[in-house]
Enzyme design. Structure first.
Site, mmCIF file in Angstrom:
data_model
loop_
_atom_site.group_PDB
_atom_site.id
_atom_site.type_symbol
_atom_site.label_atom_id
_atom_site.label_comp_id
_atom_site.label_asym_id
_atom_site.label_seq_id
_atom_site.Cartn_x
_atom_site.Cartn_y
_atom_site.Cartn_z
ATOM 1 N N ASP A 198 0.866 -1.174 0.000
ATOM 2 C CA ASP A 198 0.000 0.000 0.000
ATOM 3 C C ASP A 198 0.911 1.235 0.000
ATOM 4 O O ASP A 198 1.477 1.594 1.022
ATOM 5 C CB ASP A 198 -0.897 -0.035 1.243
ATOM 6 C CG ASP A 198 -1.778 1.197 1.357
ATOM 7 O OD1 ASP A 198 -1.601 2.146 0.565
ATOM 8 O OD2 ASP A 198 -2.637 1.209 2.260
ATOM 9 N N GLN A 222 0.752 6.472 0.984
ATOM 10 C CA GLN A 222 1.384 7.550 1.750
ATOM 11 C C GLN A 222 2.873 7.679 1.444
ATOM 12 O O GLN A 222 3.559 8.478 2.077
ATOM 13 C CB GLN A 222 1.172 7.334 3.258
ATOM 14 C CG GLN A 222 -0.291 7.337 3.684
ATOM 15 C CD GLN A 222 -0.978 8.685 3.508
ATOM 16 O OE1 GLN A 222 -0.357 9.724 3.277
ATOM 17 N NE2 GLN A 222 -2.303 8.682 3.617
HETATM 18 N N1 PMP Z 1 -4.185 3.198 2.368
HETATM 19 C C1 PMP Z 1 -3.689 4.246 3.015
HETATM 20 C C2 PMP Z 1 -2.404 4.122 3.797
HETATM 21 C C3 PMP Z 1 -4.380 5.459 2.981
HETATM 22 O O1 PMP Z 1 -3.891 6.515 3.644
HETATM 23 C C4 PMP Z 1 -5.591 5.537 2.253
HETATM 24 C C5 PMP Z 1 -6.392 6.826 2.207
HETATM 25 N N2 PMP Z 1 -6.642 7.380 3.481
HETATM 26 C C6 PMP Z 1 -6.046 4.416 1.584
HETATM 27 C C7 PMP Z 1 -5.309 3.252 1.663
HETATM 28 C C8 PMP Z 1 -7.311 4.418 0.781
HETATM 29 O O2 PMP Z 1 -7.224 5.283 -0.301
HETATM 30 P P1 PMP Z 1 -8.530 5.697 -1.111
HETATM 31 O O3 PMP Z 1 -9.546 6.097 -0.093
HETATM 32 O O4 PMP Z 1 -8.072 6.834 -1.939
HETATM 33 O O5 PMP Z 1 -8.952 4.513 -1.907
#
Ligand code: PMP
Length: 423
Positions: free
Chosen positions: A212, A215
């Protein structure tokens, strides 16, 4: 002073000049969503006003032009993360990308997909591994996959200082592990996780790695193939780009073997009333009408970031992070989450103000023009691990200034006095 020309950068972001309730806006919520430079807004507007057409079909000039812009965008965004165009699948965001992967593995498990997809099939006793620091987007899809397939979901704990417990990881990841999913940088802790170490453990177990990178992509130079992960996701709106677009990176051999998740138009070669055959990746994973203007906007965003230079962005944000961390540590009654010594970080800090609810802190800061995030930040298990239900999170981006950090710190230092806590 900064390595960046902040006045020039800030002038590129129309919204940063706004005032909030009379005070200049201090936007420290970029981990939730970043502000957008004019180049991104203009790229979308320009496409919609001059070249808008459905891509990959249609014999007309506009359709060809739109297709070219769309595929150029893929190459640009793939290049930004060190990848080739065919390794980048457009999604509507990180959440969509992670669900795509989890459902595709589920499809392999029930026998869908080409024979090569059997390598992803899950069997009784197989294990999926995440960390205790996941955003819910990289947790719940795996919970659901476990529930559908009978696989067992396990987690790697986080140490008191917020680092991933790599010693524990070495025993949680075993030859039963089929997937290891983890954040490059947690959206609460801000620490750059030891990707190489986790990838090495996963490889030894012959498990698929899913990173993921939400960030990290906006804040660090990123080379996903060099990191050695099999799959990775990121969100456009957190990296100066539009909403409703994101990327799923996959190493070619992995994408080629993975069955599709969503099916329908744009992802097929031949369809009869009984069955369909599918296009190769990335199109196999892009059913339906593509996020064309958004992809073009995201390409403008990564070109903007590359223009500034990701090494410089990281250095600048690192300085903001250090200033923020030092300032917060010196304010009585502040408890930082993930205050590990000597780790690589991005520019965000989550913290608790003893005796004051996070939502009250957020409102108090807002009354001084300072925008921060409060709540569990979609990471309830991590907050529970630190004995909290909510925290305050300040997160910087390339356009923030040291002066803004000082305004934020000054405001935070007034919180406990205002609410009569601990005085
Ligand atoms: N993973 C992380 C570490 C995030 O910070 C976020 C968004 N807050 C997400 C996944 C999900 O991203 P999105 O809502 O844009 O799909």
């Amino acid at each position: 002073t900064s390595v960046l020309d902040l006045a020039a950068i800030r002038a590129d972001f129309p919204l940063l000049g706004e005032r909030v309730g009379g005070a200049p806006l201090v936007y420290l919520d970029s981990a939730a969503t970043s502000q957008k430079p004019r180049a991104v807004i203009d790229a979308e507007v320009s496409f919609l006003t001059r070249a808008n057409a459905a891509v990959h079909r249609g014999a007309h000039t506009l359709a060809a032009e739109a297709t070219e812009l769309f595929e150029d965008a893929r190459e640009a965004v793939a290049g930004f993360v060190g990848a080739r165009a065919e390794e980048l699948v457009w999604t509507s965001g990180a959440t969509a990308g992670l669900n795509l992967v989890a459902y595709a593995i589920g499809n392999a498990t029930i026998g869908r997909g080409a024979p090569a997809s059997r390598r992803f099939a899950l069997h009784p006793g197989d294990e999926l591994v995440v960390t205790e620091s996941e955003h819910h987007a990289n947790l719940i899809p795996w919970q659901e996959l476990a529930a559908r397939t009978g696989a067992v979901l396990r987690h790697i704990p986080v140490r008191d200082d917020g680092t991933i417990d790599t010693d524990a990881a070495a025993s949680v990841i075993t030859n039963r592990t089929r997937v290891v999913a983890f954040p490059h940088v947690s959206n609460v802790l801000g620490i750059v996780n030891p990707v190489a170490e986790l990838v090495a453990l996963a490889r030894e177990a012959d498990a698929l790695t899913v990173l993921d990178a939400c960030q990290s992509a906006p804040h660090l130079p990123l080379d996903l193939p060099a990191l050695g992960v099999d799959l990775a996701v990121f969100s456009g709106h957190k990296m100066l780009g539009p909403y409703a677009v994101g990327g799923l990176y996959g190493r070619s051999d992995v994408l080629e073997a993975l069955p599709p998740f969503l099916t329908g138009g744009s992802m097929i070669t031949t369809v009869t009333l009984d069955e369909a055959s599918y296009l190769p990746p990335p199109q196999r994973f892009e059913a339906g009408t593509q996020p064309v203007s958004q992809a073009i906007g995201l390409a403008a965003a990564v070109r903007y970031l590359d223009g500034v230079g990701m090494d410089a962005v990281h250095a600048h944000e690192r300085a903001l992070e250090a200033r923020m961390g030092e300032g917060l540590r010196s304010i009585p009654g502040i408890r930082l989450l993930g205050d590990a010594v000597g780790t690589e970080r991005v520019g965000l800090w989550a913290f608790e103000v003893e005796g004051v609810h996070a939502h009250d802190v957020g409102q108090f800061l807002d009354s001084r023009g300072v925008a921060v995030r409060v709540g569990h930040h979609c990471a309830q298990p991590l907050h529970r691990r630190f004995g909290l239900t909510a925290s305050v999170r300040a997160s910087a981006a390339l356009y923030n200034t040291p002066d803004e950090v000082d305004v934020f710190l000054e405001a935070v230092s007034g919180v406990r006095g205002f609410f009569g806590a601990g005085s």
